[in-house]
Scaffold this active site. Structure first.
Site, short mmCIF file in Angstrom:
data_model
loop_
_atom_site.label_atom_id
_atom_site.label_comp_id
_atom_site.label_asym_id
_atom_site.label_seq_id
_atom_site.Cartn_x
_atom_site.Cartn_y
_atom_site.Cartn_z
N ASN A 14 0.88 -1.17 0.00
CA ASN A 14 0.00 0.00 0.00
C ASN A 14 0.92 1.23 0.00
O ASN A 14 1.46 1.60 1.03
CB ASN A 14 -0.88 -0.07 1.26
CG ASN A 14 -1.92 1.02 1.31
OD1 ASN A 14 -1.83 2.02 0.58
ND2 ASN A 14 -2.90 0.84 2.17
N ARG A 94 -2.75 -1.91 -3.46
CA ARG A 94 -3.87 -0.97 -3.38
C ARG A 94 -3.66 0.07 -4.47
O ARG A 94 -2.62 0.73 -4.53
CB ARG A 94 -3.88 -0.31 -2.02
CG ARG A 94 -5.04 0.62 -1.87
CD ARG A 94 -5.07 1.22 -0.51
NE ARG A 94 -6.29 1.99 -0.34
CZ ARG A 94 -6.62 2.59 0.77
NH1 ARG A 94 -5.85 2.50 1.82
NH2 ARG A 94 -7.73 3.28 0.84
N HIS A 182 -12.35 4.43 -0.83
CA HIS A 182 -12.39 3.59 0.38
C HIS A 182 -13.13 2.27 0.12
O HIS A 182 -13.64 1.63 1.05
CB HIS A 182 -13.09 4.30 1.57
CG HIS A 182 -12.26 5.36 2.21
ND1 HIS A 182 -12.78 6.56 2.65
CD2 HIS A 182 -10.93 5.42 2.49
CE1 HIS A 182 -11.82 7.30 3.18
NE2 HIS A 182 -10.68 6.63 3.07
N HIS A 209 -16.64 5.36 7.33
CA HIS A 209 -15.19 5.13 7.44
C HIS A 209 -14.58 6.47 7.86
O HIS A 209 -14.44 7.38 7.03
CB HIS A 209 -14.64 4.64 6.10
CG HIS A 209 -13.15 4.49 6.08
ND1 HIS A 209 -12.53 3.26 5.97
CD2 HIS A 209 -12.15 5.40 6.16
CE1 HIS A 209 -11.22 3.43 5.99
NE2 HIS A 209 -10.97 4.73 6.10
N ARG A 242 -8.37 17.51 4.76
CA ARG A 242 -9.14 17.81 3.53
C ARG A 242 -10.48 18.42 3.89
O ARG A 242 -11.08 18.06 4.89
CB ARG A 242 -9.35 16.52 2.72
CG ARG A 242 -8.12 16.05 2.00
CD ARG A 242 -8.37 14.72 1.32
NE ARG A 242 -7.65 13.65 1.99
CZ ARG A 242 -7.89 12.35 1.82
NH1 ARG A 242 -8.84 11.95 1.00
NH2 ARG A 242 -7.18 11.44 2.45
N GLU A 380 -8.40 -3.28 5.25
CA GLU A 380 -8.26 -3.17 3.79
C GLU A 380 -7.18 -4.10 3.26
O GLU A 380 -7.33 -4.68 2.18
CB GLU A 380 -7.91 -1.72 3.43
CG GLU A 380 -9.08 -0.78 3.67
CD GLU A 380 -8.66 0.65 3.99
OE1 GLU A 380 -7.86 0.84 4.94
OE2 GLU A 380 -9.12 1.57 3.30
P1 ADP Z 1 -5.91 6.40 7.68
O1 ADP Z 1 -7.08 7.07 7.03
O2 ADP Z 1 -4.61 7.11 7.46
O3 ADP Z 1 -5.84 4.90 7.48
P2 ADP Z 1 -6.70 5.75 10.39
O4 ADP Z 1 -7.90 4.97 9.99
O5 ADP Z 1 -5.58 5.01 11.03
O6 ADP Z 1 -6.15 6.64 9.23
O7 ADP Z 1 -7.19 6.90 11.37
C1 ADP Z 1 -6.27 7.80 11.90
C2 ADP Z 1 -6.99 8.76 12.80
O8 ADP Z 1 -7.72 8.03 13.80
C3 ADP Z 1 -6.00 9.60 13.59
O9 ADP Z 1 -5.70 10.78 12.94
C4 ADP Z 1 -6.75 9.90 14.84
O10 ADP Z 1 -7.42 11.13 14.65
C5 ADP Z 1 -7.80 8.84 14.95
N1 ADP Z 1 -7.61 8.00 16.15
C6 ADP Z 1 -6.84 6.91 16.31
N2 ADP Z 1 -6.92 6.43 17.55
C7 ADP Z 1 -7.77 7.24 18.23
C8 ADP Z 1 -8.28 7.29 19.56
N3 ADP Z 1 -7.93 6.40 20.48
N4 ADP Z 1 -9.15 8.28 19.86
C9 ADP Z 1 -9.50 9.19 18.95
N5 ADP Z 1 -9.07 9.21 17.70
C10 ADP Z 1 -8.22 8.26 17.32
#
Ligand code: ADP
Length: 394
Positions: A14, A94, A182, A209, A242, A380
């Site tokens: 990815n 991906r 997504h 998501h 964004r 994913e």
């Molecule tokens: P991506 O879209 O890059 O795959 P993720 O699905 O890993 O991102 O989501 C990342 C976001 O999830 C982080 O920026 C954070 O804001 C949020 N996040 C992760 N853990 C927590 C938590 N325990 N509490 C609140 N927000 C969280």
């Protein structure tokens, strides 16, 4: 590790603009994973084994990679050495855009690559980074089967009325339409719904998501009929950096009155907006939830208000709603954000069980709630591994 075992493995790549995430699967089990971040600035690698234990990562060497695809010649031999030579039977990638044609993953051939190159103008910020590792792997291991899995594919089932912008019809015909993204995350959630939420699995479900990138998808019988991202991954819900949905007139104003260039707009809309832009503090919900700055609070309120509004719009597309599923970093972990969104969806018939929500239970709605709410972890990469295995018969 496991060099004596013989079951074929599938690798998943990815690649983004400054990072490469990789994982290797034995069946449904992830047995090795890692990532290289900060490529182009300060690259650093990390890796974990089957139980999440830290491993010595691949050595990036004296000449640090300047673009993500440059790490493949390091990652692949490193993984082979750990996993046993010859066990990696396929690589799945991906790929953000599969255009109008691809509603399924596809085996990589020179012809497919040429078709995907032609889609670069549709996703100039992402597609080149996704295709470069495929080309490198083809050169390094021409005999290793590769499979491209598209973020757009899952939404090819959406009806034409959902895909069309109200622009002149020629634009629709030439492919300027709402594609949605997504898709691999939604496809994974669709695959686990019958087991985890049998009561709603074949009904009308909105999956939210919510990660760094955020979107929501309306599913009927586990098939996408509408989604919030559009022609690009900029539309729909506000995200980490964004803007999400934006009156096109704002963009015209910024060009005509403020003299902003295309590059400045890309920076503003993709990297300086969303939670970061609104709060002026961070794109990360953990930092925003921990802050007592009113702007952090305001950013979260705008986010939840917009997400709830889009859920309602997707419920309208479905002609009603049986359940909501929260997934990805914010959706899986941020109980206060889920709570605020669910409360704004109460009028749809959703009664939140606050205690279950705080404990991150799988079902977070009350037993009698007309609309059910769930929290599910997305995967994913596993979805890509499944596709790659199925397509090459590994
Ligand atoms: P991506 O879209 O890059 O795959 P993720 O699905 O890993 O991102 O989501 C990342 C976001 O999830 C982080 O920026 C954070 O804001 C949020 N996040 C992760 N853990 C927590 C938590 N325990 N509490 C609140 N927000 C969280």
């Amino acid at each position: 590790m496991n060099a004596a075992a013989t079951e074929p493995l599938v690798g998943v790549i990815n690649a983004g603009s400054s990072s490469v995430k990789f994982s290797f699967y034995e069946g449904e089990q992830r047995i090795l994973a890692g990532q290289v971040d900060g490529i182009g600035t300060h690259p650093s690698a990390s890796a974990i084994g089957p139980d999440g234990e830290k491993l010595d990562p691949p050595d990036l060497g004296a000449r640090p990679p300047t673009v993500p695809s440059e790490v493949l010649p390091t990652i692949l031999p490193w993984a082979r050495e750990r996993l046993g030579d010859g066990r990696v039977a396929a690589l799945g990638h991906r790929v953000v855009h599969g255009g109008l044609h691809y509603s399924q993953p596809a085996r990589v051939t020179p012809e497919l690559l040429a078709e995907l190159e032609a889609l670069v103008p549709l996703a100039p910020l992402h597609e080149p980074h996704n295709l470069a590792p495929i080309k490198i792997a083809m050169t390094l291991n021409p005999e290793l089967p590769q499979v491209a899995c598209f973020d757009t594919a899952f939404h090819r089932t959406a009806p034409a009325v959902e895909q069309a912008f109200a622009l002149p019809y020629e634009f629709f015909e030439e492919g300027i339409r709402r594609y949605g993204f997504h898709g691999l995350s939604y496809e994974y959630i669709a695959s686990v719904l019958p087991e985890r939420a049998p009561d709603i699995a074949n009904g009308r479900v909105v999956v939210a998501h919510l990660g760094n990138g955020c979107s929501a998808c309306a599913m009927r019988e586990r098939t996408s009929i509408a989604t919030t991202m559009g022609f690009t991954a900029l539309d729909g819900l506000p995200m980490g950096t964004r803007c999400g949905e934006l009156d096109a007139g704002v963009v015209l104003h910024l060009i005509q009155q403020k003299g902003m260039s295309a590059e400045e707009l890309v920076n503003l809309l993709y990297r300086g907006s969303g939670m970061l832009g609104l709060s002026g503090i961070s794109s990360d919900f953990r930092a925003l939830l921990a802050s007592d700055d009113p702007r952090a609070r305001f950013a979260i309120e705008v986010f939840c208000y917009r997400v709830a509004g889009h859920i309602a719009s997707l419920a309208a597309a479905l002609g009603g709603l049986d359940g909501i599923v929260f997934t990805a970093g914010v959706g899986e972990n941020a109980a206060p954000v889920r709570s605020m969104i669910c409360r704004a969806c109460a009028w749809l018939g959703l009664e939140l069980d606050e205690a279950a929500n705080c404990e991150h239970c799988q079902c977070i709605s009350r037993p009698n709630s007309r609309v059910a709410a769930y929290v599910m972890k997305t995967d994913e990469n596993l979805m890509i591994a499944r596709h790659a295995r199925a397509l090459v018969g590994a």
